[in-house]
Write an enzyme that holds these catalytic residues in place. Structure first.
Site, PDB file in Angstrom:
ATOM      1  N   ASN A  13       0.874  -1.179   0.000  1.00 58.68           N
ATOM      2  CA  ASN A  13       0.000   0.000   0.000  1.00 58.68           C
ATOM      3  C   ASN A  13       0.909   1.227   0.000  1.00 58.68           C
ATOM      4  O   ASN A  13       1.507   1.557   1.019  1.00 58.68           O
ATOM      5  CB  ASN A  13      -0.890  -0.029   1.259  1.00 58.68           C
ATOM      6  CG  ASN A  13      -1.691   1.253   1.422  1.00 58.68           C
ATOM      7  OD1 ASN A  13      -1.722   2.101   0.525  1.00 58.68           O
ATOM      8  ND2 ASN A  13      -2.335   1.404   2.571  1.00 58.68           N
ATOM      9  N   LYS A  15       0.167   4.245  -0.171  1.00 58.43           N
ATOM     10  CA  LYS A  15      -0.435   5.446   0.419  1.00 58.43           C
ATOM     11  C   LYS A  15      -0.178   6.634  -0.518  1.00 58.43           C
ATOM     12  O   LYS A  15      -0.122   6.437  -1.730  1.00 58.43           O
ATOM     13  CB  LYS A  15       0.090   5.668   1.833  1.00 58.43           C
ATOM     14  CG  LYS A  15      -0.054   4.388   2.677  1.00 58.43           C
ATOM     15  CD  LYS A  15       0.134   4.575   4.128  1.00 58.43           C
ATOM     16  CE  LYS A  15      -0.086   3.235   4.844  1.00 58.43           C
ATOM     17  NZ  LYS A  15      -0.051   3.312   6.292  1.00 58.43           N
ATOM     18  N   HIS A  99      -9.490   1.407   5.100  1.00 54.60           N
ATOM     19  CA  HIS A  99      -8.198   1.606   5.769  1.00 54.60           C
ATOM     20  C   HIS A  99      -8.400   2.590   6.920  1.00 54.60           C
ATOM     21  O   HIS A  99      -9.180   3.536   6.798  1.00 54.60           O
ATOM     22  CB  HIS A  99      -7.161   2.137   4.768  1.00 54.60           C
ATOM     23  CG  HIS A  99      -5.767   2.072   5.338  1.00 54.60           C
ATOM     24  ND1 HIS A  99      -5.315   2.982   6.255  1.00 54.60           N
ATOM     25  CD2 HIS A  99      -4.761   1.181   5.148  1.00 54.60           C
ATOM     26  CE1 HIS A  99      -4.069   2.647   6.598  1.00 54.60           C
ATOM     27  NE2 HIS A  99      -3.713   1.564   5.945  1.00 54.60           N
ATOM     28  N   GLU A 101      -6.758   4.968   7.881  1.00 55.23           N
ATOM     29  CA  GLU A 101      -6.515   6.375   7.510  1.00 55.23           C
ATOM     30  C   GLU A 101      -7.722   6.962   6.785  1.00 55.23           C
ATOM     31  O   GLU A 101      -8.028   8.145   6.936  1.00 55.23           O
ATOM     32  CB  GLU A 101      -5.225   6.456   6.669  1.00 55.23           C
ATOM     33  CG  GLU A 101      -3.992   6.256   7.546  1.00 55.23           C
ATOM     34  CD  GLU A 101      -2.800   5.612   6.845  1.00 55.23           C
ATOM     35  OE1 GLU A 101      -2.761   5.585   5.612  1.00 55.23           O
ATOM     36  OE2 GLU A 101      -1.898   5.128   7.580  1.00 55.23           O
ATOM     37  N   GLU A 171      -5.296  -4.727  10.616  1.00 57.10           N
ATOM     38  CA  GLU A 171      -4.265  -3.705  10.789  1.00 57.10           C
ATOM     39  C   GLU A 171      -4.508  -2.961  12.101  1.00 57.10           C
ATOM     40  O   GLU A 171      -5.295  -2.006  12.136  1.00 57.10           O
ATOM     41  CB  GLU A 171      -4.324  -2.695   9.643  1.00 57.10           C
ATOM     42  CG  GLU A 171      -4.072  -3.290   8.272  1.00 57.10           C
ATOM     43  CD  GLU A 171      -3.453  -2.275   7.332  1.00 57.10           C
ATOM     44  OE1 GLU A 171      -2.430  -2.604   6.740  1.00 57.10           O
ATOM     45  OE2 GLU A 171      -3.958  -1.154   7.211  1.00 57.10           O
ATOM     46  N   GLY A 177       2.711   2.386  10.729  1.00 52.71           N
ATOM     47  CA  GLY A 177       3.682   3.472  10.561  1.00 52.71           C
ATOM     48  C   GLY A 177       4.423   3.837  11.831  1.00 52.71           C
ATOM     49  O   GLY A 177       5.088   4.872  11.902  1.00 52.71           O
ATOM     50  N   SER A 217       3.623  -2.113  10.208  1.00 58.33           N
ATOM     51  CA  SER A 217       5.075  -2.184  10.396  1.00 58.33           C
ATOM     52  C   SER A 217       5.652  -3.567  10.058  1.00 58.33           C
ATOM     53  O   SER A 217       6.588  -4.027  10.695  1.00 58.33           O
ATOM     54  CB  SER A 217       5.465  -1.773  11.820  1.00 58.33           C
ATOM     55  OG  SER A 217       5.059  -0.446  12.071  1.00 58.33           O
TER      56      SER A 217
HETATM   57  P1  13P Z   1       3.146   0.397   7.602  1.00 56.88           P
HETATM   58  O1  13P Z   1       3.650  -0.906   7.021  1.00 56.88           O
HETATM   59  O2  13P Z   1       3.890   1.594   7.116  1.00 56.88           O
HETATM   60  O3  13P Z   1       3.056   0.326   9.107  1.00 56.88           O
HETATM   61  O4  13P Z   1       1.649   0.596   7.071  1.00 56.88           O
HETATM   62  C1  13P Z   1       0.759  -0.448   7.168  1.00 56.88           C
HETATM   63  C2  13P Z   1      -0.472  -0.086   6.417  1.00 56.88           C
HETATM   64  O5  13P Z   1      -1.186   0.832   6.797  1.00 56.88           O
HETATM   65  C3  13P Z   1      -0.777  -0.840   5.192  1.00 56.88           C
HETATM   66  O6  13P Z   1      -2.050  -0.577   4.740  1.00 56.88           O
END
Ligand code: 13P
Length: 261
Positions: A13, A15, A99, A101, A171, A177, A217
């Site tokens: 992903n 982002k 997600h 976010e 997640e 992150g 992560s």
């Molecule tokens: P990270 O791997 O940067 O923690 O992000 C995970 C994520 O949100 C994947 O959708």
């Protein structure tokens, strides 16, 4: 993982990162690092503006493409939105919905997430439905109650018999992150709990066919132990998916985890 009943998927992903002019260099590097013999599906979920460029740059490399969000509506006066129809016309295969976010910044609710998943399914694509608890929910012992509710809410939009065509990503918000990963046991326990919810609602056959990914992560150092858990069928990778070498090493970890199983 359980390769007998379901697919293993490593999905990146991106982002909101990279600009289209950086995509070709990324693709060249990824092609050099990705193992030729793969034991899993590999997908990249990128900004809408990058899908065509990346697909062209990586054609013949057996990589699935997709988007990170979608409109719940069909078409019409919804300025700024991108429909499932548009994505399927671009040959997208996967679409992330819900997600954390998008839930946080765009106001997605458990119901809009369900609508989006149904819209994606309706166009023959595969929704990757994200669920996961906050740190406060975990500390208060609400992890399974909350993720169960999120799964049930999304599932209420999925027609009977279509379970095979969805993917769920667990997640935990506190792991995204942050560099703080759920331990394999913690992540494995929640993913097993999600499968139990699927089993209770849709039966054993449907439950065992759904790939459940872990995200938060994940990196080359922790991928193998996470992927060794029986109910973790792959990863949804954020930061590490922007580094071709790291992403490829996570793909490699699938084979290493399978060897040890
Ligand atoms: P990270 O791997 O940067 O923690 O992000 C995970 C994520 O949100 C994947 O959708």
């Amino acid at each position: 993982m359980n390769k007998k009943y379901r697919k293993t998927i490593i999905a990146g992903n991106w982002k909101m990162n990279l600009v289209p002019s950086e995509v070709k260099a990324f693709a060249d590097e990824l092609r050099a690092f990705l193992p030729k013999a793969r034991t899993c599906e590999v997908a990249l979920l990128v900004p809408y503006t990058h899908i065509s460029t990346l697909r062209r740059a990586l054609k013949d490399n057996r990589i699935g493409f997709g988007a990170q969000d979608v409109s719940a509506r069909d078409k019409g006066a919804y300025t700024g939105e991108v429909s499932a129809d548009m994505l399927s016309d671009m040959n997208a295969h996967y679409v992330i919905v819900g997600h954390s976010e998008c839930r946080q910044y765009h106001g997605d609710t458990d119901f809009t997430v369900g609508e989006k998943a149904a819209a994606v399914l309706g166009k023959g694509m595969c929704p990757i439905i994200c669920v996961g608890e906050s740190l406060e929910q975990r500390e208060r012992g609400l992890t399974m109650a909350y993720t169960t509710y999120q799964v049930l809410a999304a599932l209420s939009y999925i027609p009977e018999g279509k379970e095979r065509q969805i993917v769920i990503a667990y997640e935990p918000i506190w792991a995204i992150g942050t560099g703080r990963t759920a331990s394999p046991e913690e992540a494995g326990e929640v993913c097993a709990g999600i499968r139990a919810v699927l089993r209770a609602k849709r039966g054993a056959r449907a439950a065992r066919s759904v790939s459940i990914l872990y995200g938060g992560s994940m990196n080359p150092g922790n991928a193998k132990t996470l992927l060794s858990m029986p109910d973790i069928d792959g990863g949804l990778i954020g930061g590490a998916s922007l580094k071709p070498r790291d992403f490829s090493q996570i793909v490699d970890a699938v084979a290493l985890a399978a060897q040890e199983a």
